[in-house]
Design an enzyme around this catalytic site. Structure first.
Site, mmCIF file in Angstrom:
data_model
loop_
_atom_site.group_PDB
_atom_site.id
_atom_site.type_symbol
_atom_site.label_atom_id
_atom_site.label_comp_id
_atom_site.label_asym_id
_atom_site.label_seq_id
_atom_site.Cartn_x
_atom_site.Cartn_y
_atom_site.Cartn_z
ATOM 1 N N GLU A 112 0.773 -1.199 -0.086
ATOM 2 C CA GLU A 112 -0.054 0.083 -0.028
ATOM 3 C C GLU A 112 0.733 1.425 0.021
ATOM 4 O OE1 GLU A 112 -4.194 -0.658 2.143
ATOM 5 O OE2 GLU A 112 -2.231 -1.526 3.292
ATOM 6 N N GLU A 132 -4.745 -9.323 3.304
ATOM 7 C CA GLU A 132 -5.516 -9.028 4.592
ATOM 8 C C GLU A 132 -6.703 -9.972 4.642
ATOM 9 O OE1 GLU A 132 -3.180 -5.209 3.625
ATOM 10 O OE2 GLU A 132 -4.303 -6.794 2.407
#
Length: 258
Positions: A112, A132
């Site tokens: 990210e 995730e």
């Protein structure tokens, strides 16, 4: 905090090296430091570009330490997600050119942070993922939005919903990175790209970057008007006068970032 993120200045370039071994995981403290650092760089007229990298060939960053999520405190989870969002929004809005020089694994928040950069290059051993959902979480550092915008909904769904891990050649093929380089050379290549940025007017770069990011809002007609507005606004800057004069006088421009 400087122990977790090492900062080095080389001319107009700031190099931030992740330094939280073994996997360079993020903490709320290191995220908040990154946010503060970007703010300082935005005020530094001598800074034109920012490189994020790692000394480790194995890990660029593995994202968050999951031990920090093994609790039932929603308040703590909010603080961590807010730290991720705040840091990576600040990075995405950095006024110079940001380059992610990816070494090894870039997982979760480690990918990210790279997605929030303007340019991503990686070494041949690199692997990238947003895993995730495999541990009951979701990307909270802008990942669900940045990834979809950069590589399209199809591949974003494969990476987020199916948890697919992408190796360097495939990452280049789908546009997740723009270039793959041999192991041990990514920082050198990133510095070469930063050198290209130094040839550009930093004020023009800031304006151009805001226009490129404006496309994400989806209102192209408003962006057309803003493009013309910012073009004229450049006449208020020293760099516009210097750039044109240098071209006419056949010399190298001396940017003032002003």
């Amino acid at each position: 905090m400087s122990d977790l993120l090492k900062v080095e200045k080389r001319g107009h370039v700031a190099i931030v090296t992740f330094n939280n071994p073994p996997a360079n995981t993020w903490t709320p403290e290191s995220l908040n430091y990154l946010k503060q650092l970007v703010g300082v760089l935005n005020e530094d007229k001598d800074n034109y570009s920012l490189i994020l990298t790692s000394d480790s060939e194995k890990f660029f960053s593995a994202g968050a330490d999951l031990n920090r999520f093994n609790h039932d405190d929603k308040g703590l989870s909010f603080e961590f997600s807010a730290a991720f969002g705040g840091a990576f929004e600040a990075l995405a809005n950095y006024q110079g050119v940001s380059i992610a020089a990816i070494t090894g694994f870039a997982m979760g928040g480690g990918l990210e942070v790279a997605l929030s950069c303007d340019v991503r290059i990686c070494e041949e051993q690199a692997q990238m993922a947003l895993p995730e959902a495999s541990v009951g979480l979701l990307p909270c550092g802008l990942g669900s939005q940045q990834l979809s915008w950069l590589i399209g909904e199809g591949w974003a769904k494969r990476m987020i919903l199916l948890g697919e891990r992408i190796k360097a050649p495939q990452a280049e093929k789908i546009g997740l990175v723009s270039e793959v380089v041999p192991t041990g050379t990514v920082l050198t290549r990133a510095l070469a790209l930063a050198e290209k940025a130094e040839k550009q007017s930093p004020t023009s770069v800031a304006f151009c970057k805001s226009l490129i990011m404006e496309a994400r809002n989806g209102d192209i007609n408003s962006a057309y008007a803003k493009e013309r507005e910012l073009f004229v606004k450049l006449w208020d800057t020293e760099d516009q006068k210097e750039g044109v004069s240098a071209f006419v006088e056949k010399r190298k421009p001396q940017w003032k970032n002003n």
